[in-house]
Design a protein around this motif. Structure first.
Motif, PDB file in Angstrom:
ATOM      1  N   ARG A 189     -29.816  68.636  16.155  1.00 52.84           N
ATOM      2  CA  ARG A 189     -28.263  68.613  16.551  1.00 52.84           C
ATOM      3  C   ARG A 189     -27.756  67.513  17.431  1.00 52.84           C
ATOM      4  NH1 ARG A 189     -23.943  72.577  18.140  1.00 52.84           N
ATOM      5  NH2 ARG A 189     -22.216  71.234  17.616  1.00 52.84           N
ATOM      6  N   GLN A 190     -28.910  67.060  18.389  1.00 51.16           N
ATOM      7  CA  GLN A 190     -28.729  65.919  18.884  1.00 51.16           C
ATOM      8  C   GLN A 190     -28.251  64.671  18.216  1.00 51.16           C
ATOM      9  OE1 GLN A 190     -29.044  65.821  22.863  1.00 51.16           O
ATOM     10  NE2 GLN A 190     -27.813  64.137  22.462  1.00 51.16           N
TER      11      GLN A 190
ATOM     12  N   HIS B  57     -25.700  77.237  19.741  1.00 54.77           N
ATOM     13  CA  HIS B  57     -25.184  75.971  19.386  1.00 54.77           C
ATOM     14  C   HIS B  57     -26.083  75.085  18.664  1.00 54.77           C
ATOM     15  CE1 HIS B  57     -28.520  75.851  22.248  1.00 54.77           C
ATOM     16  NE2 HIS B  57     -28.534  74.689  22.377  1.00 54.77           N
TER      17      HIS B  57
ATOM     18  N   MET C   8     -21.512  74.850  21.787  1.00 54.25           N
ATOM     19  CA  MET C   8     -22.209  73.804  22.487  1.00 54.25           C
ATOM     20  C   MET C   8     -22.743  74.067  23.688  1.00 54.25           C
ATOM     21  SD  MET C   8     -23.614  70.784  22.448  1.00 54.25           S
ATOM     22  CE  MET C   8     -23.098  70.284  20.736  1.00 54.25           C
TER      23      MET C   8
ATOM     24  N   SER D 175     -24.657  71.514  26.530  1.00 55.88           N
ATOM     25  CA  SER D 175     -24.843  70.036  26.736  1.00 55.88           C
ATOM     26  C   SER D 175     -24.904  69.719  28.191  1.00 55.88           C
ATOM     27  CB  SER D 175     -24.059  69.200  26.016  1.00 55.88           C
ATOM     28  OG  SER D 175     -22.797  69.056  26.582  1.00 55.88           O
TER      29      SER D 175
ATOM     30  N   ARG E  82     -21.593  78.744  24.315  1.00 57.17           N
ATOM     31  CA  ARG E  82     -22.013  79.619  23.496  1.00 57.17           C
ATOM     32  C   ARG E  82     -21.615  81.187  23.858  1.00 57.17           C
ATOM     33  NH1 ARG E  82     -27.926  79.115  25.277  1.00 57.17           N
ATOM     34  NH2 ARG E  82     -26.888  78.971  27.239  1.00 57.17           N
TER      35      ARG E  82
ATOM     36  N   THR F  96     -30.727  72.521  26.182  1.00 57.28           N
ATOM     37  CA  THR F  96     -29.690  71.826  26.438  1.00 57.28           C
ATOM     38  C   THR F  96     -29.585  70.370  25.724  1.00 57.28           C
ATOM     39  OG1 THR F  96     -30.216  71.023  28.568  1.00 57.28           O
ATOM     40  CG2 THR F  96     -28.751  72.715  28.581  1.00 57.28           C
TER      41      THR F  96
ATOM     42  N   HIS G 187     -25.169  64.878  26.371  1.00 53.92           N
ATOM     43  CA  HIS G 187     -23.884  64.506  26.364  1.00 53.92           C
ATOM     44  C   HIS G 187     -23.693  62.976  26.283  1.00 53.92           C
ATOM     45  CE1 HIS G 187     -19.343  64.460  26.027  1.00 53.92           C
ATOM     46  NE2 HIS G 187     -19.463  63.544  26.917  1.00 53.92           N
TER      47      HIS G 187
ATOM     48  N   HIS H 183     -23.435  63.785  21.895  1.00 52.90           N
ATOM     49  CA  HIS H 183     -24.342  64.103  20.746  1.00 52.90           C
ATOM     50  C   HIS H 183     -23.623  63.539  19.499  1.00 52.90           C
ATOM     51  CE1 HIS H 183     -21.492  67.275  20.064  1.00 52.90           C
ATOM     52  NE2 HIS H 183     -22.021  67.583  19.156  1.00 52.90           N
TER      53      HIS H 183
END
Length: 676
Positions: A433-434, A467, A563, A565, A579, A647, A650, A652
């Protein structure tokens, strides 16, 4: 000979003109029968076409799988392609053509099908009539395909067979034998491996030759010999893995390995030509549904599985009877991707390999990372990739992966012999996801020796992953060549033929077991691959997990994805949490709690983190309080003795849409999905 409901479609199909690229009548016609994906060409046919053409043989590849889409229409095609292959629905449709003298119980087949597929509840009568009508039209479809083949008056016709293509292929070759007895017929593909190929050859005399295993080295010499001698090649002159007409008289060859049936193997892949997909793309340009299909380019860089050579996953039968791992050099793989993308004007590459070669990360990806116009690539990978490796995948254009996640419980993963842990799997989902890498994964259930309480535990903490990209629950399927099938007694299994096939093949139980790829445990009481309502009582943990996974999956249909982050703000870490499980929308952490979050970012072992903090003079009580704080905020999980941070950082990277799958996309459309 088309369904009466589509006269306009009949006109369209009767007006079809072959691509002008075919100038010479082929000696050999290769066929890709239904059901096979229309959004990508057949790798098998593409490779065989290239190998035969290289040997100066005239060959044409045709795609009745694409004609079938036009024949049955979008709605019915969707129903059939979404049916699990082991349910044998497509095989049953074509069985009347393949085995016209086999009197089977259609009511029993359909009743069993609907029991195993509860999504049809309340509408079984409607769908039973629909499936029966489709079965009645298969005779016309097969005749139409034979007409198209005989226009070229070929000497040989060969079908590739994987999953649900076997009975359709047998139906085609039988009808071809009836109408053109002099045409020599062949079959190959995954459904013809070892004992499945022998059973096919022994029971269906209209199939002249069957190739068991990898045909690369033997296909051209075999075809040249057939063109000279037809069906009269002596058994002693047929290559290893080839079954011919003389074997029916003289007896079949044996070997000392596997299930004792020869299987051809290609040892060196580097000399294989690139597959020829020209006829697929010509066919696609003529399709009535060309505007719905964005094609992908299947490519093969390795065979076998380097992990399976060390530890064969208990449920996996995808490599047939050989796990032997062979791969093209990394530099060659990168150049071939670039060449194929340029040849067919598409940057979508689907690697069909069972697993990404270890050295490709450092030796192939840098070449792809340097491209101005990035490719969009799919690979299957092992699940314990590191953060830096996922970053390299994304930079090189590998935007979609299928890792061997399979579960989020380490005890179940040990039952599978996966060689990974739940912590590894969660960390991989986070890094994907990152860096904007999509993931295809699932939670398999139904393993011998599993405990329902494990699913209850998973259901308790999985909502914290909202997330991250969701997976679905999928029932374990017993596949031929897997350890479960090879040594069922070791796992307390009593495997029998998957029930639907008894209504498809006119075989006794022994031959049926040798013919098919899927089995079931005769002691299991659940029907089908779906979690039925009764599981709420009998399997409460599994039922709870399925509910949690469905909610997770549905939450990703919202316009704004959840999300979680964090970012640095001076000495603090600022966390934003959208979330559904968020304790608070915003958090600020400093001191020991900040240290814990940073350590958990890489899934550090809890014991090691405590030791490191103790060496800095931080009291155990302060560490306990900090760990409790981040865990209570649902930001860190305790898994496998590790602190697993959830987490992302930020900012991503945004993932591609599901329609961007590198293996191609078929836009089915809401209007026909509703009808389906």
């Amino acid at each position: 000979p088309l369904p009466p409901s589509a006269p306009w479609l009949a006109w369209q199909l009767r007006q079809r003109i072959r691509p002008e690229a075919v100038k010479t009548a082929p000696h050999i016609v290769l066929v890709n029968m239904p059901m096979s994906a229309v959004e990508r060409p057949s790798l098998a046919l593409g490779l065989l076409k290239a190998l035969l053409s290289k040997s100066d043989l005239q060959v044409r590849a045709i795609h009745p799988n694409m004609w079938f889409l036009e024949y049955v229409g979008l709605a019915d095609f969707h129903l059939l392609e979404s049916s699990l292959p082991e349910e044998a629905l497509v095989d049953w449709l074509f069985a009347g053509v393949a085995f016209p003298d086999f009197k089977t119980d259609h009511d029993a087949f359909l009743a069993q099908y609907f029991e195993r597929n509860p999504m049809y509840a309340g509408q079984t009568g409607v769908y039973a009539a629909r499936f029966r009508k489709l079965r009645e039209t298969m005779d016309g479809f097969v005749d139409w395909v034979v007409d198209k083949i005989l226009e070229d008056a070929p000497a040989m016709v060969g079908c590739t067979s994987t999953f649900q293509q076997h009975v359709p292929s047998l139906a085609l070759l039988r009808r071809l034998r009836e109408r053109a007895p002099d045409v020599v017929t062949l079959m190959g593909g995954a459904n013809c491996e070892t004992v499945m190929g022998l059973t096919t050859h022994a029971n269906y005399p209209w199939v002249d030759y069957v190739v068991s295993g990898e045909a690369d080295a033997l296909i051209a010499p075999l075809c040249r010999d057939i063109l000279k001698r037809g069906r009269d090649i002596p058994a002693a002159e047929l290559g290893f893995g080839i079954l011919g007409p003389t074997h029916r008289i003289e007896g079949y060859p044996t070997t000392t390995t596997g299930d004792f049936v020869p299987r051809a193997v290609t040892e060196d892949m580097r000399s294989l030509p690139l597959p020829d997909y020209s006829e697929y793309f010509a066919e696609l340009s003529e399709s009535l549904h060309v505007n719905r299909i964005r094609p992908g380019i299947p490519m093969e860089f390795s065979r076998g599985c380097w992990w399976g050579e060390r530890s064969h996953c208990t449920f996996c039968g995808l490599n047939g009877s050989s796990m032997s791992y062979r791969a093209k050099p990394a530099e060659q793989a990168a150049e071939e991707m670039i060449e194929m993308a340029g040849r067919y004007g598409s940057n979508s590459i689907e690697a069909v390999d069972n697993i990404l070669a270890i050295d490709y990360v450092d030796k192939a990806l840098p070449r792809l990372s340097g491209l101005q116009d990035k490719l969009s690539i799919f690979f299957e990978v092992k699940a314990n990739l590191k953060k830096s490796e996922v970053q390299k995948l994304a930079a090189a254009g590998i935007r979609w992966i299928q890792p061997g996640i399979e579960s989020l419980d380490s005890r179940i993963l040990r039952l599978m012999a996966k060689g990974t842990t739940a912590a590894h799997n969660v960390m991989l989902l986070k890094w994907c996801r990152q860096y904007g890498v999509r993931v295809s994964w699932s939670v398999l259930w139904g393993f011998p020796g599993e405990d329902d309480a494990w699913y209850t535990e998973m259901a308790g903490w999985i909502p914290q992953l909202q997330h991250l990209q969701p997976g679905r629950s999928v029932r374990l399927r017993y596949q031929r060549y897997s350890p479960y099938a090879n040594t069922p007694e070791k796992y307390g299994l009593k495997l029998t033929a998957y029930p639907p096939y008894r209504y498809v093949y006119p075989l006794d139980e022994k031959d049926l077991v040798n013919q098919i790829y899927y089995f079931e445990d005769s002691a299991e009481t659940d029907a089908g691959g779906h979690i039925a309502g009764r599981d709420a009582t009998r399997r409460p943990g599994l039922h709870a997990l399925a509910h949690v996974l469905n909610r997770w999956y549905n939450s990703w249909g919202a316009p704004q994805l959840p999300m979680l982050s964090m970012r640095h703000d001076g000495p603090e870490l600022v966390v934003e949490d959208t979330r559904g499980t968020a304790v608070a929308r915003h958090h600020r952490f400093s001191g020991v709690a900040r240290d814990i979050l940073l350590a958990a970012d890489d899934g550090a072992p809890e014991a090691r983190t405590r030791e490191q903090l103790a060496r800095r003079g931080i009291e155990a009580r302060a560490v306990d309080e900090a760990i409790d704080a981040v865990c209570d905020a649902n930001l860190v999980l305790r898994l496998d003795g590790r602190l697993v941070g959830l987490t992302l950082w930020h900012p991503h990277t945004v993932m591609m849409a599901p329609s961007g799958f590198p293996g191609g996309h078929f836009n089915r459309g809401a209007e026909f999905l509703a009808a389906a």
